[in-house]
Design a protein around this motif. Structure first.
Motif, PDB file in Angstrom:
ATOM      1  N   LEU A 260      43.407  16.282  86.666  1.00 45.39           N
ATOM      2  CA  LEU A 260      42.877  17.358  85.629  1.00 45.39           C
ATOM      3  C   LEU A 260      43.293  18.774  86.204  1.00 45.39           C
ATOM      4  O   LEU A 260      43.165  19.136  87.239  1.00 45.39           O
ATOM      5  CB  LEU A 260      41.594  17.259  85.330  1.00 45.39           C
ATOM      6  N   THR A 261      44.089  19.464  85.295  1.00 46.63           N
ATOM      7  CA  THR A 261      44.102  20.955  85.520  1.00 46.63           C
ATOM      8  C   THR A 261      43.318  21.762  84.942  1.00 46.63           C
ATOM      9  O   THR A 261      42.438  21.087  84.088  1.00 46.63           O
ATOM     10  CB  THR A 261      45.698  21.394  85.265  1.00 46.63           C
ATOM     11  N   PRO A 262      43.286  22.895  84.991  1.00 50.12           N
ATOM     12  CA  PRO A 262      42.142  23.825  84.476  1.00 50.12           C
ATOM     13  C   PRO A 262      42.248  23.566  82.689  1.00 50.12           C
ATOM     14  O   PRO A 262      41.152  24.085  82.278  1.00 50.12           O
ATOM     15  CB  PRO A 262      42.369  25.360  84.726  1.00 50.12           C
ATOM     16  N   THR A 263      43.347  23.478  82.393  1.00 46.81           N
ATOM     17  CA  THR A 263      43.702  23.446  80.908  1.00 46.81           C
ATOM     18  C   THR A 263      43.866  21.879  80.167  1.00 46.81           C
ATOM     19  O   THR A 263      43.883  21.866  79.036  1.00 46.81           O
ATOM     20  CB  THR A 263      44.923  24.067  80.574  1.00 46.81           C
ATOM     21  N   GLY A 264      43.817  20.861  81.314  1.00 41.34           N
ATOM     22  CA  GLY A 264      44.197  19.701  80.592  1.00 41.34           C
ATOM     23  C   GLY A 264      44.643  18.552  81.772  1.00 41.34           C
ATOM     24  O   GLY A 264      44.920  19.050  82.693  1.00 41.34           O
ATOM     25  N   PRO A 265      45.129  17.402  81.131  1.00 44.16           N
ATOM     26  CA  PRO A 265      45.565  16.232  82.254  1.00 44.16           C
ATOM     27  C   PRO A 265      46.955  16.612  82.530  1.00 44.16           C
ATOM     28  O   PRO A 265      47.699  16.986  81.904  1.00 44.16           O
ATOM     29  CB  PRO A 265      45.318  15.220  81.165  1.00 44.16           C
ATOM     30  N   GLN A 266      47.138  15.961  83.618  1.00 42.15           N
ATOM     31  CA  GLN A 266      48.782  15.993  84.313  1.00 42.15           C
ATOM     32  C   GLN A 266      48.906  14.466  84.698  1.00 42.15           C
ATOM     33  O   GLN A 266      48.146  13.819  85.271  1.00 42.15           O
ATOM     34  CB  GLN A 266      48.639  17.025  85.485  1.00 42.15           C
ATOM     35  N   TRP A 267      50.030  14.046  84.276  1.00 37.05           N
ATOM     36  CA  TRP A 267      50.455  12.679  84.538  1.00 37.05           C
ATOM     37  C   TRP A 267      51.509  12.620  85.969  1.00 37.05           C
ATOM     38  O   TRP A 267      51.810  13.419  86.325  1.00 37.05           O
ATOM     39  CB  TRP A 267      51.293  12.227  83.330  1.00 37.05           C
ATOM     40  N   ALA A 268      51.555  11.372  86.232  1.00 37.92           N
ATOM     41  CA  ALA A 268      52.467  11.161  87.495  1.00 37.92           C
ATOM     42  C   ALA A 268      53.723  11.807  87.595  1.00 37.92           C
ATOM     43  O   ALA A 268      54.036  12.490  88.696  1.00 37.92           O
ATOM     44  CB  ALA A 268      52.570   9.848  87.935  1.00 37.92           C
ATOM     45  N   ASP A 269      54.406  11.851  86.367  1.00 36.80           N
ATOM     46  CA  ASP A 269      55.711  12.425  86.268  1.00 36.80           C
ATOM     47  C   ASP A 269      55.746  14.029  86.179  1.00 36.80           C
ATOM     48  O   ASP A 269      56.839  14.820  86.029  1.00 36.80           O
ATOM     49  CB  ASP A 269      56.544  11.912  85.219  1.00 36.80           C
ATOM     50  N   GLY A 270      54.491  14.644  86.262  1.00 36.21           N
ATOM     51  CA  GLY A 270      54.389  16.328  86.070  1.00 36.21           C
ATOM     52  C   GLY A 270      54.038  16.453  84.746  1.00 36.21           C
ATOM     53  O   GLY A 270      53.700  18.014  84.716  1.00 36.21           O
ATOM     54  N   THR A 271      54.170  15.866  83.771  1.00 37.05           N
ATOM     55  CA  THR A 271      53.757  16.208  82.310  1.00 37.05           C
ATOM     56  C   THR A 271      52.413  16.691  82.264  1.00 37.05           C
ATOM     57  O   THR A 271      51.627  16.071  82.960  1.00 37.05           O
ATOM     58  CB  THR A 271      54.128  15.053  81.330  1.00 37.05           C
ATOM     59  N   ARG A 272      52.394  17.750  81.502  1.00 32.03           N
ATOM     60  CA  ARG A 272      50.861  18.185  81.376  1.00 32.03           C
ATOM     61  C   ARG A 272      50.632  18.287  79.666  1.00 32.03           C
ATOM     62  O   ARG A 272      51.615  18.270  78.863  1.00 32.03           O
ATOM     63  CB  ARG A 272      50.775  19.641  82.024  1.00 32.03           C
ATOM     64  N   ASP A 274      47.641  20.467  77.017  1.00 31.80           N
ATOM     65  CA  ASP A 274      46.381  21.212  76.829  1.00 31.80           C
ATOM     66  C   ASP A 274      45.460  20.338  76.138  1.00 31.80           C
ATOM     67  O   ASP A 274      45.761  19.632  75.282  1.00 31.80           O
ATOM     68  CB  ASP A 274      46.799  22.417  76.300  1.00 31.80           C
ATOM     69  N   ALA A 275      43.945  20.737  76.335  1.00 29.08           N
ATOM     70  CA  ALA A 275      43.200  19.981  75.667  1.00 29.08           C
ATOM     71  C   ALA A 275      41.851  20.891  75.714  1.00 29.08           C
ATOM     72  O   ALA A 275      41.458  21.579  76.379  1.00 29.08           O
ATOM     73  CB  ALA A 275      42.954  18.620  76.534  1.00 29.08           C
TER      74      ALA A 275
END
Length: 351
Positions: A260-272, A274-275
């Motif tokens: 998790l980043t401050p703004t939402g999830p991040q997947w293994a391929d770097g995709t983010r 916002d949530a």
């Protein structure tokens, strides 16, 4: 104030009530201590749209069929809570609400149950506290850094508060599927699961699940190969709201994110992504802190049991925590059988 009885049942939800019913039939003196201020167990705290997996007639405690809920083939949580309250009243079960059990201690021949209102001494104790008060949150990198709202299944009340929000629902079980379906049309929903969702067949409900769990336990007890039980059938019962959302293409799950980043999830391929909120539908652990002083906990927090009885202390029984305390014992239809077995064992011990 100190009081004495043959049996103290800790927890006044479905498992505690089933225990009370069978103890009463055997003429055993007992009391049920329940932390909840009102009847209904954990069901009174669940979200309004939650549905049982079975019709009312197959979701009943011993002695009294659950009445039908008009217009609902699968009753909702409010209907179940009302049924439990009526059950408690109908059988005049001695439930003391608003009593918090703090610790159970070994006093030699007796067990000492310390509460916030006084002390009970009993020849046996049935722990039926369930899991609702111990929600589990997985260790995900960055979870504490996420600046949006985070809540567990236990805190979900309904879709209205998420209207127009970007919501991540985490969990591939029934709660995850039902909450994701409940939010569709109200919020921008992303459903995340560790593995692709596994739906049971559309004609499968709690009756089949109970039979599968029972068959698995019988096979294991008889030394035959493990049938796989409920897990072999799937993870999600497609109750009508889930089925409708799935068939409309609104329940397409993404793989679990890695951080998790401050703004939402991040997947293994770097995709983010916002949530605004994350709802963790990630299960529970057994609420057994009140038994810590007895030093009976084993692997994964479970106590070794023989049926419902603690293997190392015949004065202590467990009801309603899952398959380790009896097939389908965490369900309305399943807990009655294990409650009956516990009551019979207790009767032999104290007489």
């Amino acid at each position: 104030m100190t009081q004495r009885t043959d049996v103290v049942v800790i927890g006044g939800g479905q498992a505690g009530l089933a225990a009370g019913y069978h103890l009463r039939r055997l003429g055993i003196e007992y009391v049920v201590l329940d932390a909840q201020p009102t009847p209904g167990g954990a069901w009174q705290h669940m979200w309004d749209s939650l549905r049982l997996f079975s019709p009312a007639a197959y979701s009943s405690l011993p002695g009294r069929l659950m009445p039908l809920q008009e217009g609902q083939p699968y009753p909702d949580a409010g209907h179940v809570a009302a049924y439990l309250a009526n059950y408690e009243k109908r059988y005049h079960l001695p439930v003391r609400h608003g009593v918090q059990v703090q610790v159970v201690r070994d006093e030699g021949r007796l067990l000492r149950v310390e509460t916030d209102t006084g002390i009970w001494r009993a020849r046996t104790v049935i722990s039926a506290t369930g899991t609702w008060t111990r929600p589990f949150l997985p260790a995900v990198e960055g979870r504490r850094e996420f600046t949006g709202r985070q809540l567990h299944t236990v805190h979900y009340a309904g879709p209205a508060e998420f209207a127009g929000r970007r919501v991540i629902v985490v969990g591939g079980g029934n709660s995850g599927a039902q909450i994701a379906a409940d939010l569709t049309g109200h919020a921008e929903v992303t459903w995340v699961t560790r593995r692709p969702p596994r739906y049971l067949a559309d004609d499968v409900d709690g009756r089949v699940l109970f039979d599968a769990a029972t068959a698995r336990r019988r096979a294991l007890d008889e030394g035959r190969p493990d049938t796989g039980g409920v897990a072999s059938l799937g993870d999600i019962v497609p109750v009508p709201p889930v089925r409708a959302a799935r068939d409309a293409g609104l329940l397409t799950a993404r793989p679990m994110f890695t951080a998790l980043t401050p703004t939402g999830p991040q997947w293994a391929d770097g995709t983010r992504q916002d949530a605004d909120a994350i709802i963790w539908c990630t299960g529970f652990r057994s609420a057994l802190a009140h038994l810590a002083s007895l030093r009976l906990r084993g692997t994964r927090g479970h106590v070794a049991t023989a049926g419902t009885r603690a293997a190392d202390d015949p004065r202590l029984h467990f009801l309603g925590y899952g398959d380790w305390t009896g097939p389908a014992s965490a369900t309305l239809i399943g807990v009655g059988r294990t409650a009956r077995e516990a009551a019979r064992e207790i009767a032999l011990l104290i007489r």
